[in-house]
Design a protein around this motif. Structure first.
Motif, mmCIF file in Angstrom:
data_model
loop_
_atom_site.group_PDB
_atom_site.id
_atom_site.type_symbol
_atom_site.label_atom_id
_atom_site.label_comp_id
_atom_site.label_asym_id
_atom_site.label_seq_id
_atom_site.Cartn_x
_atom_site.Cartn_y
_atom_site.Cartn_z
ATOM 1 N N ARG A 29 0.829 -1.209 0.000
ATOM 2 C CA ARG A 29 0.000 0.000 0.000
ATOM 3 C C ARG A 29 0.862 1.257 0.000
ATOM 4 O O ARG A 29 2.058 1.209 0.233
ATOM 5 C CB ARG A 29 -0.926 -0.010 1.227
ATOM 6 C CG ARG A 29 -1.923 -1.157 1.181
ATOM 7 C CD ARG A 29 -2.762 -1.270 2.448
ATOM 8 N NE ARG A 29 -1.914 -1.468 3.606
ATOM 9 C CZ ARG A 29 -2.043 -0.797 4.757
ATOM 10 N NH1 ARG A 29 -2.993 0.098 4.914
ATOM 11 N NH2 ARG A 29 -1.223 -1.038 5.767
ATOM 12 N N GLU A 33 -1.585 5.208 3.300
ATOM 13 C CA GLU A 33 -2.399 4.089 3.783
ATOM 14 C C GLU A 33 -1.752 3.438 5.004
ATOM 15 O O GLU A 33 -2.440 3.037 5.948
ATOM 16 C CB GLU A 33 -2.584 3.047 2.688
ATOM 17 C CG GLU A 33 -3.450 3.535 1.534
ATOM 18 C CD GLU A 33 -3.545 2.499 0.438
ATOM 19 O OE1 GLU A 33 -4.598 1.832 0.368
ATOM 20 O OE2 GLU A 33 -2.562 2.349 -0.330
ATOM 21 N N CYS A 75 -2.601 -5.621 0.671
ATOM 22 C CA CYS A 75 -2.993 -4.270 0.256
ATOM 23 C C CYS A 75 -4.293 -3.920 0.982
ATOM 24 O O CYS A 75 -4.572 -4.460 2.048
ATOM 25 C CB CYS A 75 -3.099 -4.153 -1.267
ATOM 26 S SG CYS A 75 -4.474 -5.064 -1.997
ATOM 27 N N HIS A 76 -5.102 -3.048 0.409
ATOM 28 C CA HIS A 76 -6.334 -2.626 1.075
ATOM 29 C C HIS A 76 -7.411 -3.709 1.027
ATOM 30 O O HIS A 76 -7.984 -4.088 2.042
ATOM 31 C CB HIS A 76 -6.841 -1.329 0.452
ATOM 32 C CG HIS A 76 -7.979 -0.709 1.200
ATOM 33 N ND1 HIS A 76 -8.815 0.216 0.636
ATOM 34 C CD2 HIS A 76 -8.432 -0.868 2.473
ATOM 35 C CE1 HIS A 76 -9.723 0.602 1.516
ATOM 36 N NE2 HIS A 76 -9.508 -0.045 2.645
ATOM 37 N N HIS A 77 -7.701 -4.227 -0.175
ATOM 38 C CA HIS A 77 -8.744 -5.245 -0.323
ATOM 39 C C HIS A 77 -8.267 -6.529 -0.990
ATOM 40 O O HIS A 77 -8.983 -7.517 -0.979
ATOM 41 C CB HIS A 77 -9.929 -4.689 -1.119
ATOM 42 C CG HIS A 77 -10.726 -3.676 -0.362
ATOM 43 N ND1 HIS A 77 -11.513 -3.999 0.716
ATOM 44 C CD2 HIS A 77 -10.844 -2.341 -0.510
ATOM 45 C CE1 HIS A 77 -12.090 -2.914 1.185
ATOM 46 N NE2 HIS A 77 -11.699 -1.888 0.463
ATOM 47 N N ASP A 104 -8.435 -4.572 5.193
ATOM 48 C CA ASP A 104 -9.819 -4.416 5.620
ATOM 49 C C ASP A 104 -10.294 -5.707 6.286
ATOM 50 O O ASP A 104 -10.882 -5.683 7.369
ATOM 51 C CB ASP A 104 -10.697 -4.046 4.430
ATOM 52 C CG ASP A 104 -12.096 -3.678 4.848
ATOM 53 O OD1 ASP A 104 -12.250 -2.646 5.543
ATOM 54 O OD2 ASP A 104 -13.033 -4.428 4.505
ATOM 55 N N ARG A 116 -10.250 0.703 9.915
ATOM 56 C CA ARG A 116 -10.751 0.450 8.558
ATOM 57 C C ARG A 116 -10.879 1.789 7.848
ATOM 58 O O ARG A 116 -11.206 2.796 8.463
ATOM 59 C CB ARG A 116 -12.099 -0.261 8.600
ATOM 60 C CG ARG A 116 -11.957 -1.670 9.185
ATOM 61 C CD ARG A 116 -13.273 -2.392 9.254
ATOM 62 N NE ARG A 116 -13.712 -2.681 7.892
ATOM 63 C CZ ARG A 116 -14.962 -2.897 7.562
ATOM 64 N NH1 ARG A 116 -15.916 -2.872 8.487
ATOM 65 N NH2 ARG A 116 -15.299 -3.154 6.318
#
Length: 117
Positions: A29, A33, A75-77, A104, A116
């Motif tokens: 990320r 982030e 990463c994020h998702h 997440d 989150r």
């Protein structure tokens, strides 16, 4: 082959790694982030290299490739990390996983203290 591992399954995936190899979580990320939400290294090494910088910084991961260390990408998702895992596989890395659901899911399944966003 790239495994797809939920955050709650990560410890079991690491446990299946070759004995003596320290697992690595590669967080791809962006810096903002990481400031917003980060995981704590617990039983693994944590390295942060943004996805866009990885081609230029691939040599930093070379010792992990040579030692056949398991690398789980975060990463994020889960979309960027899957692309990074594919990139690493193309460059000769073998023990790879995509952390499905990203940070997440990490917050929801493993550590609710992780914010989150």
């Amino acid at each position: 082959m790239i495994d797809h591992v939920r955050p709650a399954q990560l410890s079991a995936w690491f446990a299946a790694a070759p004995e003596g190899s320290q697992p690595l979580v590669l967080d791809v990320r962006e810096p903002w982030e990481l400031q917003t939400a980060s995981v704590s290294a617990d039983g693994f090494e944590l390295v942060a290299i943004p996805m866009g910088e990885l081609p230029a910084r691939l040599a930093e991961l070379e010792p992990a490739r040579q030692a056949q260390r398991p690398i789980a990408c975060l990463c994020h998702h889960g979309a960027r990390s899957l692309r990074v895992a594919s990139f690493l596989q193309h460059h000769g890395f073998e023990h790879l996983a995509n952390i499905t659901g990203g940070i997440d899911a990490w917050s929801r399944e493993s550590d609710p203290a992780v914010p989150r966003y």
